[in-house]
Motif scaffolding. Structure first.
Motif, PDB file in Angstrom:
ATOM      1  N   GLN A 230       0.788  -1.058   0.018  1.00  0.00           N
ATOM      2  CA  GLN A 230      -0.068   0.056  -0.091  1.00  0.00           C
ATOM      3  C   GLN A 230       0.868   1.172   0.010  1.00  0.00           C
ATOM      4  N   HIS A 232       0.886   5.645   0.008  1.00  0.00           N
ATOM      5  CA  HIS A 232       0.190   6.852  -0.200  1.00  0.00           C
ATOM      6  C   HIS A 232       1.272   8.074  -0.489  1.00  0.00           C
ATOM      7  N   ASP A 257      -2.261  -1.150  -3.760  1.00  0.00           N
ATOM      8  CA  ASP A 257      -3.125  -0.189  -3.165  1.00  0.00           C
ATOM      9  C   ASP A 257      -2.311   1.088  -3.281  1.00  0.00           C
ATOM     10  N   ARG A 259      -2.563   5.141  -3.429  1.00  0.00           N
ATOM     11  CA  ARG A 259      -3.524   6.456  -3.129  1.00  0.00           C
ATOM     12  C   ARG A 259      -2.691   7.729  -3.325  1.00  0.00           C
ATOM     13  N   TRP A 271      -3.480   9.051   6.829  1.00  0.00           N
ATOM     14  CA  TRP A 271      -3.188   7.946   5.995  1.00  0.00           C
ATOM     15  C   TRP A 271      -3.211   6.738   6.984  1.00  0.00           C
ATOM     16  N   THR A 274      -6.271   3.993   7.483  1.00  0.00           N
ATOM     17  CA  THR A 274      -6.022   3.074   6.169  1.00  0.00           C
ATOM     18  C   THR A 274      -4.905   2.061   6.008  1.00  0.00           C
ATOM     19  N   GLU A 277      -5.572  -0.548   8.937  1.00  0.00           N
ATOM     20  CA  GLU A 277      -6.705  -1.479   8.461  1.00  0.00           C
ATOM     21  C   GLU A 277      -5.912  -2.446   7.439  1.00  0.00           C
TER      22      GLU A 277
END
Length: 284
Positions: A230, A232, A257, A259, A271, A274, A277
């Motif tokens: 993930q 960000h 993922d 973003r 951030w 998210t 999780e």
């Protein structure tokens, strides 16, 4: 002895500021000093014992205390090991091996071994994102998941702001505040981020930052990442072209993922929930 500080008095001032931030830590924690081949490494450990482990790495000029605004969210259901990197302010050895060498992956191997962790998720911000990414590429078997927050080493580095920072540095405290406002896109808002911002300003009065170029990871190399990822990015990051970085990561890892926050700069808020999780989900 080579030091990352401009003076012994400056080093002590930074450490006092560091301790003051830890005094505001919103969750219980323990301090650990870990033996590594580079030297002693300081870590701040928060979160439930037995929860999924996460090694958190801050950026250049940062310390483990820079996770103050987000640690309550991260450590609610994760065991977070916030680590001071070598050659940065804080309480870790001041060694600075070349960034392109295997030395940092070897150092993180030692960190994991000292913590009795065969593997862990890695969370990295800015230059800490580069260290986490480098470790994931060199040691994929020891990185269970990867979260990057405005990481260095993917998108193009912006040169013009560095020239502005150099000019602002001639104007003392005002110039440092102006540089921070540029990086933070208007400045930190909540009390925790303001405290970290003020500590960062004070740190750079005394700290000698790295001048070495950060190696850029090409798309072909990014494709070698095998763990869940993930990322960000702040579209208005003045230090790094994070639109470019997000596009490269999406091209390399279509299932990641990724973003891109259109209204955010290098200090990227919002951030942590998210990310927590995501990391809990990957550990289940």
């Amino acid at each position: 002895m080579t030091t990352v500080y401009r003076s012994a008095e400056g080093a002590e001032a930074v450490r006092r500021g560091y301790d003051a931030l830890l005094g505001r830590w919103p969750v219980s924690f323990e301090s650990r000093t870990l033996e590594t081949r580079l030297g002693d490494t300081f870590a701040v450990v928060s979160g439930p014992e037995g929860a999924p482990p996460v090694v958190a790495l801050q950026g250049s000029g940062g310390t483990a205390a820079h996770w103050l605004p987000d640690i309550a969210t991260l450590a609610e259901n994760l065991r977070v090991y916030a680590v001071d990197a070598p050659g940065e302010p804080g309480r870790t050895v001041e060694a600075r091996p070349p960034l392109g060498s295997p030395a940092y992956a070897e150092w993180l191997d030692d960190v994991l071994d000292a913590l009795d962790l065969p593997g862990a998720a890695f969370l990295g911000a800015s230059l800490g994102g580069w260290w986490a990414l480098d470790h994931a590429l060199r040691r994929p078997g020891r990185v269970t998941a990867l979260v990057l927050v405005n990481p260095a080493g993917i998108g193009r580095r912006r040169v013009a702001p560095l020239l502005k920072f150099g000019a602002y540095s001639l104007f003392g405290a005002w110039g440092r505040r102006r540089s921070l406002a540029m990086v933070a896109k208007g400045g930190p808002a909540d009390p925790g981020r303001r405290a970290v911002g003020e500590f960062t300003l004070a740190t750079f009065e005394h700290f000698k930052p790295r001048l070495e170029p950060i190696p850029v990871v090409p798309v072909e190399r990014l494709r070698a990442l095998t763990m869940p990822v993930q990322a960000h990015f702040g579209a208005h990051d003045v230090l790094l072209d994070q639109r470019d970085a997000a596009a490269k990561l999406r091209q390399a890892l279509p299932d990641a993922d990724v973003r891109l926050a259109e209204d955010a700069g290098h200090f990227l808020p919002g951030w942590a929930g998210t990310a927590a999780e995501f990391l809990r989900g990957e550990a289940s």
